[in-house]
Design an enzyme around this catalytic site. Structure first.
Site, PDB file in Angstrom:
ATOM      1  N   THR A 284       0.939  -1.166   0.118  1.00  0.00           N
ATOM      2  CA  THR A 284       0.009  -0.021   0.074  1.00  0.00           C
ATOM      3  C   THR A 284       0.948   1.400  -0.005  1.00  0.00           C
ATOM      4  OG1 THR A 284      -0.084   0.077   2.517  1.00  0.00           O
ATOM      5  CG2 THR A 284      -1.942  -1.165   1.457  1.00  0.00           C
TER       6      THR A 284
ATOM      7  N   GLU B 108      -3.740   4.872   2.788  1.00  0.00           N
ATOM      8  CA  GLU B 108      -3.058   3.955   1.946  1.00  0.00           C
ATOM      9  C   GLU B 108      -3.881   3.482   0.850  1.00  0.00           C
ATOM     10  OE1 GLU B 108      -1.681   0.315   4.187  1.00  0.00           O
ATOM     11  OE2 GLU B 108      -2.884   1.105   5.865  1.00  0.00           O
TER      12      GLU B 108
END
Ligand code: ADP
Ligand code: RBF
Ligand code: MG
Length: 215
Positions: free
Chosen positions: A45, A145
């Site tokens: 992420t 993220e």
């Protein structure tokens, strides 16, 4: 408790396209996160700073989806990968011991960027993102993220990234196991892929933001 795949909607929003308050935008340079995304989950992420994003504190913590624009450096190997290659390799999740066989899903095609943006290294990808506190890990600060639905051959820390969020998939949950968390994230990727694969969901009007032309 964690929901299972069968109880979840498989597509989000009407075919006509996103509805208010979407699109929601955020952007910034990709920074280091908690350092456990790729290693533990096989799901990297890209973390972007939440400071200065007006809507973030009031947004419901959860999983969102939409499009991401990333300005890759001139020597980045993924600058040359064509959309067709990316479709052929349609799983952005890396195999791990907890998830040896990640499932594939359809990467929807993005708006086409103008040659000037392409020349400056901007590329558009579908994405899923988590905004919140990751109850499974009990974070104390709100994070944002982005998991990009593309398998990259190299990292892109420090690069400018723009996201345009078009919809909400689910609230963030606590899980009994890492496997259960990973299974739900795989489902999120499939739901996002399917939702973005409709003509009303290409992010019409978001292009200039996504490829860095708008501040
Ligand atoms: P961190 O905790 O530093 O965020 P991660 O394990 O989550 O570490 O890895 C994130 C980094 O992996 C991103 O900053 C990016 O440079 C790279 N990366 C590679 N592939 C992807 C992808 N498909 N989606 C998001 N980030 C990716
Ligand atoms: N963390 C949670 O604790 N609960 C969640 O429901 C959750 N959903 C996520 C959905 C997506 C699409 C992504 C990319 C991440 C999610 N996470 C969730 C965050 C995950 O725990 C995080 O990526 C790792 O902790 C690495 O920082
Ligand atoms: Mg991360």
């Amino acid at each position: 408790m964690a929901t299972t795949g069968t109880e979840r909607p498989q597509i989000i929003g009407p075919d006509s396209g996103p509805e208010p308050p979407y699109p929601l935008r955020m952007g910034g340079k990709v920074v280091s996160g908690f350092g456990r995304g790729s290693k533990e989950l096989g799901i990297p992420t890209a973390n972007i700073p939440v400071e200065g994003v007006s809507w973030i504190e009031t947004a419901e913590p959860g999983v969102y989806f939409g499009w991401a624009g990333i300005q890759l450096p001139a020597d980045h190997p993924d600058l040359s990968s064509k959309p067709s290659e990316s479709t052929a390799n349609s799983c952005s999740i890396n195999p791990t011991t907890t998830n040896p066989h990640p499932t594939t899903f359809k990467y929807p095609s993005a708006l086409s960027s103008p040659p000037e943006a392409l020349g400056k290294g901007w590329r558009l990808y579908p994405m899923v993102m988590s905004i919140g506190y990751n109850p499974f890990y009990r974070n104390t600060v709100r994070s944002a993220e982005v998991h990009v639905l593309h398998r990259f051959s190299r990292d892109f820390y420090g690069c400018e990234m723009r996201v345009s969020i078009l919809g909400f998939i689910r609230r963030e949950l606590d899980y009994v196991s890492l496997e259960a968390l990973v299974r739900d994230i795989e489902m999120d990727c499939r739901v996002a892929g399917r939702s973005l694969d409709r003509s009303g969901w290409k992010g019409e009007g978001e292009g200039a933001w996504l490829w860095g032309e708008e501040a």
